[in-house]
Design a protein around this motif. Structure first.
Motif, PDB file in Angstrom:
ATOM      1  N   VAL A  29       0.807  -1.229   0.000  1.00 35.44           N
ATOM      2  CA  VAL A  29       0.000   0.000   0.000  1.00 35.44           C
ATOM      3  C   VAL A  29       0.844   1.286   0.000  1.00 35.44           C
ATOM      4  O   VAL A  29       0.526   2.231  -0.740  1.00 35.44           O
ATOM      5  CB  VAL A  29      -0.988  -0.015   1.182  1.00 35.44           C
ATOM      6  CG1 VAL A  29      -1.691   1.334   1.328  1.00 35.44           C
ATOM      7  CG2 VAL A  29      -2.025  -1.123   0.985  1.00 35.44           C
ATOM      8  N   TYR A  32       1.537   2.618  -3.514  1.00 38.14           N
ATOM      9  CA  TYR A  32       0.482   2.823  -4.522  1.00 38.14           C
ATOM     10  C   TYR A  32       0.587   4.195  -5.185  1.00 38.14           C
ATOM     11  O   TYR A  32       0.484   4.329  -6.395  1.00 38.14           O
ATOM     12  CB  TYR A  32      -0.902   2.684  -3.886  1.00 38.14           C
ATOM     13  CG  TYR A  32      -1.389   1.260  -3.718  1.00 38.14           C
ATOM     14  CD1 TYR A  32      -0.791   0.202  -4.391  1.00 38.14           C
ATOM     15  CD2 TYR A  32      -2.465   0.976  -2.888  1.00 38.14           C
ATOM     16  CE1 TYR A  32      -1.248  -1.085  -4.229  1.00 38.14           C
ATOM     17  CE2 TYR A  32      -2.928  -0.322  -2.722  1.00 38.14           C
ATOM     18  CZ  TYR A  32      -2.312  -1.351  -3.405  1.00 38.14           C
ATOM     19  OH  TYR A  32      -2.770  -2.625  -3.244  1.00 38.14           O
ATOM     20  N   ARG A  33       0.731   5.200  -4.347  1.00 36.91           N
ATOM     21  CA  ARG A  33       0.690   6.556  -4.908  1.00 36.91           C
ATOM     22  C   ARG A  33       1.773   6.724  -5.973  1.00 36.91           C
ATOM     23  O   ARG A  33       1.504   7.215  -7.067  1.00 36.91           O
ATOM     24  CB  ARG A  33       0.863   7.603  -3.803  1.00 36.91           C
ATOM     25  CG  ARG A  33       0.907   9.008  -4.361  1.00 36.91           C
ATOM     26  CD  ARG A  33       0.793  10.062  -3.308  1.00 36.91           C
ATOM     27  NE  ARG A  33      -0.549  10.094  -2.747  1.00 36.91           N
ATOM     28  CZ  ARG A  33      -0.924  10.930  -1.787  1.00 36.91           C
ATOM     29  NH1 ARG A  33      -0.060  11.774  -1.287  1.00 36.91           N
ATOM     30  NH2 ARG A  33      -2.154  10.921  -1.329  1.00 36.91           N
ATOM     31  N   PHE A  36       0.922   4.630  -9.140  1.00 36.92           N
ATOM     32  CA  PHE A  36      -0.175   5.184  -9.949  1.00 36.92           C
ATOM     33  C   PHE A  36       0.189   6.533 -10.569  1.00 36.92           C
ATOM     34  O   PHE A  36      -0.383   6.936 -11.581  1.00 36.92           O
ATOM     35  CB  PHE A  36      -1.450   5.305  -9.111  1.00 36.92           C
ATOM     36  CG  PHE A  36      -2.034   3.965  -8.714  1.00 36.92           C
ATOM     37  CD1 PHE A  36      -1.923   2.859  -9.552  1.00 36.92           C
ATOM     38  CD2 PHE A  36      -2.683   3.804  -7.494  1.00 36.92           C
ATOM     39  CE1 PHE A  36      -2.461   1.626  -9.201  1.00 36.92           C
ATOM     40  CE2 PHE A  36      -3.224   2.573  -7.126  1.00 36.92           C
ATOM     41  CZ  PHE A  36      -3.107   1.479  -7.977  1.00 36.92           C
ATOM     42  N   LEU A  58     -11.929  -0.272  -2.500  1.00 33.39           N
ATOM     43  CA  LEU A  58     -10.634   0.218  -2.947  1.00 33.39           C
ATOM     44  C   LEU A  58      -9.627  -0.882  -3.298  1.00 33.39           C
ATOM     45  O   LEU A  58      -8.899  -0.757  -4.295  1.00 33.39           O
ATOM     46  CB  LEU A  58     -10.070   1.148  -1.862  1.00 33.39           C
ATOM     47  CG  LEU A  58      -9.014   2.148  -2.284  1.00 33.39           C
ATOM     48  CD1 LEU A  58      -9.448   2.957  -3.485  1.00 33.39           C
ATOM     49  CD2 LEU A  58      -8.673   3.066  -1.115  1.00 33.39           C
ATOM     50  N   PRO A  59      -9.549  -1.965  -2.487  1.00 24.22           N
ATOM     51  CA  PRO A  59      -8.546  -2.976  -2.831  1.00 24.22           C
ATOM     52  C   PRO A  59      -8.713  -3.501  -4.259  1.00 24.22           C
ATOM     53  O   PRO A  59      -7.733  -3.597  -5.006  1.00 24.22           O
ATOM     54  CB  PRO A  59      -8.791  -4.096  -1.802  1.00 24.22           C
ATOM     55  CG  PRO A  59      -9.437  -3.419  -0.637  1.00 24.22           C
ATOM     56  CD  PRO A  59     -10.261  -2.312  -1.236  1.00 24.22           C
ATOM     57  N   ARG A  61     -10.382  -2.047  -6.739  1.00 26.40           N
ATOM     58  CA  ARG A  61     -10.182  -0.962  -7.713  1.00 26.40           C
ATOM     59  C   ARG A  61      -8.682  -0.782  -7.983  1.00 26.40           C
ATOM     60  O   ARG A  61      -8.248  -0.670  -9.129  1.00 26.40           O
ATOM     61  CB  ARG A  61     -10.783   0.338  -7.167  1.00 26.40           C
ATOM     62  CG  ARG A  61     -10.594   1.532  -8.073  1.00 26.40           C
ATOM     63  CD  ARG A  61     -11.077   2.779  -7.357  1.00 26.40           C
ATOM     64  NE  ARG A  61     -10.445   3.973  -7.850  1.00 26.40           N
ATOM     65  CZ  ARG A  61     -10.971   4.793  -8.764  1.00 26.40           C
ATOM     66  NH1 ARG A  61     -12.134   4.513  -9.276  1.00 26.40           N
ATOM     67  NH2 ARG A  61     -10.333   5.873  -9.137  1.00 26.40           N
ATOM     68  N   ASN A  62      -7.890  -0.763  -6.901  1.00 29.98           N
ATOM     69  CA  ASN A  62      -6.439  -0.626  -7.074  1.00 29.98           C
ATOM     70  C   ASN A  62      -5.863  -1.808  -7.850  1.00 29.98           C
ATOM     71  O   ASN A  62      -5.001  -1.642  -8.716  1.00 29.98           O
ATOM     72  CB  ASN A  62      -5.749  -0.515  -5.715  1.00 29.98           C
ATOM     73  CG  ASN A  62      -5.985   0.841  -5.070  1.00 29.98           C
ATOM     74  OD1 ASN A  62      -6.232   1.826  -5.760  1.00 29.98           O
ATOM     75  ND2 ASN A  62      -5.932   0.900  -3.748  1.00 29.98           N
ATOM     76  N   ARG A  65      -6.501  -1.499 -11.507  1.00 27.10           N
ATOM     77  CA  ARG A  65      -5.612  -0.509 -12.136  1.00 27.10           C
ATOM     78  C   ARG A  65      -4.234  -1.128 -12.385  1.00 27.10           C
ATOM     79  O   ARG A  65      -3.618  -0.906 -13.432  1.00 27.10           O
ATOM     80  CB  ARG A  65      -5.461   0.736 -11.242  1.00 27.10           C
ATOM     81  CG  ARG A  65      -6.754   1.522 -11.104  1.00 27.10           C
ATOM     82  CD  ARG A  65      -6.536   2.764 -10.256  1.00 27.10           C
ATOM     83  NE  ARG A  65      -5.774   3.786 -10.952  1.00 27.10           N
ATOM     84  CZ  ARG A  65      -5.316   4.896 -10.388  1.00 27.10           C
ATOM     85  NH1 ARG A  65      -5.555   5.111  -9.107  1.00 27.10           N
ATOM     86  NH2 ARG A  65      -4.635   5.792 -11.074  1.00 27.10           N
ATOM     87  N   ILE A  66      -3.748  -1.869 -11.402  1.00 25.77           N
ATOM     88  CA  ILE A  66      -2.447  -2.535 -11.563  1.00 25.77           C
ATOM     89  C   ILE A  66      -2.505  -3.531 -12.732  1.00 25.77           C
ATOM     90  O   ILE A  66      -1.594  -3.609 -13.569  1.00 25.77           O
ATOM     91  CB  ILE A  66      -2.056  -3.265 -10.248  1.00 25.77           C
ATOM     92  CG1 ILE A  66      -1.722  -2.255  -9.142  1.00 25.77           C
ATOM     93  CG2 ILE A  66      -0.894  -4.241 -10.471  1.00 25.77           C
ATOM     94  CD1 ILE A  66      -0.410  -1.521  -9.310  1.00 25.77           C
TER      95      ILE A  66
ATOM     96  N   HIS B 222     -14.426   7.185  -5.798  1.00 26.27           N
ATOM     97  CA  HIS B 222     -13.038   6.693  -5.811  1.00 26.27           C
ATOM     98  C   HIS B 222     -12.868   5.532  -4.842  1.00 26.27           C
ATOM     99  O   HIS B 222     -11.764   5.096  -4.578  1.00 26.27           O
ATOM    100  CB  HIS B 222     -12.065   7.809  -5.454  1.00 26.27           C
ATOM    101  CG  HIS B 222     -12.164   8.984  -6.362  1.00 26.27           C
ATOM    102  ND1 HIS B 222     -11.825   8.913  -7.693  1.00 26.27           N
ATOM    103  CD2 HIS B 222     -12.595  10.262  -6.158  1.00 26.27           C
ATOM    104  CE1 HIS B 222     -12.031  10.086  -8.266  1.00 26.27           C
ATOM    105  NE2 HIS B 222     -12.501  10.919  -7.363  1.00 26.27           N
TER     106      HIS B 222
END
Ligand SMILES: [Fe+2]
Lengths: 291, 287
Positions: A29, A32-33, A36, A58-59, A61-62, A65-66, B222
């Motif tokens: 975590v 992540y920033r 991304f 969120l998990p 969604r992240n 994206r990955i 989000h």
């Protein structure tokens, strides 16, 4: 895959069972920033399966994206393949769904137990090393591998105690389990070292007993030396030279397989973490040149 | 390779060993104001006897590594997941409360995110930790945890609704997004929780002001968990909808409770509220 890997999967490892994905990093975590924002070039990420075996939010969604940009492999911490409990069907269903979502070429978990009578201890706990326990674990590993439908690799443990009833060494037990199960090895060379100090064996003896054609992934990580002479598998610092030496040997024996740096505490920036992981490339390349 | 049959006795033996190991690993720590201690003397003798001696480090000390790791891991997770309770009780008391909770309700799920699943039940039945304030705070922390990774539902679209669809919306129960939670407070707990999270390194005990408040806890687009304050009438309407009443029957019940005049004044607002809540993603589309 834009922004992702620049090291395309090499031919294969372990007799073609799985692709060689190169050198990856455990996805965490705090990074992540950066990931991304920058979409750094990374061969692949390893994720902790349980963090994403959730209904939504969120998990996932992240993760999605990955997955748009990187290859991902699954690494679990709660399967408890050595538990005397029945296998957990609900857990396995979620794991299989996650394997489909991520298109992971294989999945791994630890050669340990974590729960009994339905109570989870959230730790990787050691087993007695006997032929019957090896078969008990192998039987379950066969079922799990069949059910998920992709290669399943077991990781050797870092442990702090052993049992009187053990009749075989850890490396004989490890080999016995994977050969009986027809599954694979996720060899953690840092764990080999940690256990070698804690139990007073020679880490090279451990490595010399490994059936290298069964190794489809390797972990490297940092550890902490305690004042009482034991070593803790803390994953909170750079990889120690002795662990890199063990890794070099593993590369020579395998010709290089997918490798992941695990870093779980006292985090440093993603570029620093990735740079530490990429040290593995020189050992892999050296081994490739030698063969 | 021949397949060895695992004898039932061997599995039973493994089960006994794992049970005694688990009992030892779960042995409560001595939680002191300035640290903690291990109760090595309380480890299950069967487990201690099963551990091989190693040079320079007796088996009980090695078992202690697992005992300590177990509690550190679980206490750390609970401290992060329950920031409000932690700050209301103070770190030492919080750790003692968590130890008492996990002793009674050990983890039954592979995921650490489910560790606090029965905390509210524990607080409701516990004399020492079950004050009204702590019960409400525990519930609030728990709602945030559950909202975090609840399923994503397709949001109810309100634009371009057909007349038939609009009529159905009035006459059918509304389906709330799985991540949406309703909360009523008697102290300013939501605000206190936000402040506790913003200063997670601060261990000073906080005492929130009394004050009734009504909140919806939900996820934004989000997927972050956020909150929105609602007023008493909105809360009542949402609670009725959440209990399975239709929009029409909820309005009728509300009218009965607040009186016809007050209700007439609200009439124009209720449609606006509903549209706004739908835009915030509080409702999911029914089949
Ligand atoms: Fe590992």
């Amino acid at each position: 895959m834009t922004g992702g890997t620049d090291a395309r999967p090499r031919a294969s490892a372990a007799g073609g069972a799985v692709p060689d994905l190169g050198v990856g990093v455990g996805l965490r975590v705090p990074h992540y920033r950066y990931i991304f924002d920058q979409w750094p070039s990374v061969d692949f990420f390893e994720i902790i399966s349980e963090n994403f075996m959730v209904d939504g939010g969120l998990p996932l969604r992240n993760l999605d994206r990955i997955l748009e940009r990187y290859r991902v492999v699954l690494h679990g911490v709660s399967l408890g393949i050595g538990s005397a409990d029945e296998l957990d069907d609900a857990y396995l269903a979620k794991l299989k769904a996650l394997a489909r979502r991520t298109r992971t070429p294989w999945f791994s978990d630890h050669l340990c137990w974590s729960q009994i009578d339905g109570t989870h201890l959230h730790d990787l706990l050691p087993l007695p090393y006997t032929a019957e326990v090896a078969e008990h674990v192998a039987e379950r590993a066969r079922i799990v591998q069949d059910l998920v439908g992709i290669p399943f690799a077991l990781e050797n443990l870092s442990s702090y105690l052993s049992f009187r009833e053990s009749t075989m060494s850890e490396w004989d037990f490890y080999r016995e389990v994977v050969e009986r199960a027809g599954c694979w090895m996720m060899l953690d060379v840092n764990n080999v070292y940690v256990s070698s100090v804690n139990h007073g064996f020679d880490p090279w003896t451990f490595l010399d007993a490994i059936p290298w054609d069964r190794v489809i992934q390797i972990h490297v990580a940092g550890h902490s030396d305690r004042p009482d002479g034991t070593v803790l598998d803390t994953h909170d610092q750079a990889v120690k030279p002795i662990v890199w030496e063990l890794y070099r040997y593993a590369c020579e024996r395998t010709g290089g397989v997918s490798t992941v740096l695990e870093w779980d505490d006292h985090f440093v920036s993603f570029p620093e973490t990735h740079a530490e992981a990429l040290k593995a490339r020189s050992y892999r390349d050296g081994a490739a040149r030698a063969t | 390779m021949t397949v060895l049959r695992v004898r039932p006795e061997a599995r039973a033996r493994l089960r006994r060993l794992q049970r005694s190991f688990a009992d030892s690993v779960r042995t409560p720590l001595l939680i002191l104001e300035d640290g903690h201690g291990l109760r090595e003397e309380s480890y299950d003798p069967m487990c201690v006897a099963a551990i091989a001696d190693s040079p320079g480090c007796p088996g009980t000390r090695r078992l202690g590594v697992y005992n300590q790791q177990y509690w550190f891991r679980l206490l750390t997770v609970m401290q992060q997941e329950l920031p409000l309770l932690r700050r209301l009780i103070g770190l030492t008391g919080f750790n003692r409360m968590v130890a008492a909770y996990l002793d009674l309700f050990p983890s039954r799920d592979a995921s650490l995110a489910r560790l606090s699943d029965r905390l509210v039940e524990f607080l409701n039945g516990d004399e020492r930790w079950g004050s009204q304030l702590l019960r409400q705070a525990g519930l609030l922390d728990h709602l945030y945890i559950r909202a975090f990774d609840a399923a994503d539902g397709a949001p109810l679209g309100m634009d371009g609704l057909s007349a038939e669809r609009a009529a159905r919306l009035l006459a059918e129960p509304v389906r709330f997004a799985p991540a949406w939670k309703l909360f009523r407070e008697d102290w300013r707990l939501v605000q206190a929780r936000l402040e506790a999270r913003a200063s997670s390194d601060d261990d000073a005990v906080i005492a929130p002001d009394p004050g009734i408040g009504y909140w919806a806890i939900y996820r934004d687009r989000h997927r972050g968990v956020i909150q929105e304050q609602v007023d008493a009438n909105q809360y009542r309407l949402l609670a009725l909808l959440d209990a399975g009443q239709t929009l029409t029957s909820s309005c009728a019940i509300l009218a009965g409770e607040i009186g016809a005049d007050a209700c007439r004044r609200l009439e124009g607002s209720i449609g606006e509220w509903f549209h706004r809540w739908a835009r915030l993603g509080w409702f999911t589309a029914t089949a």
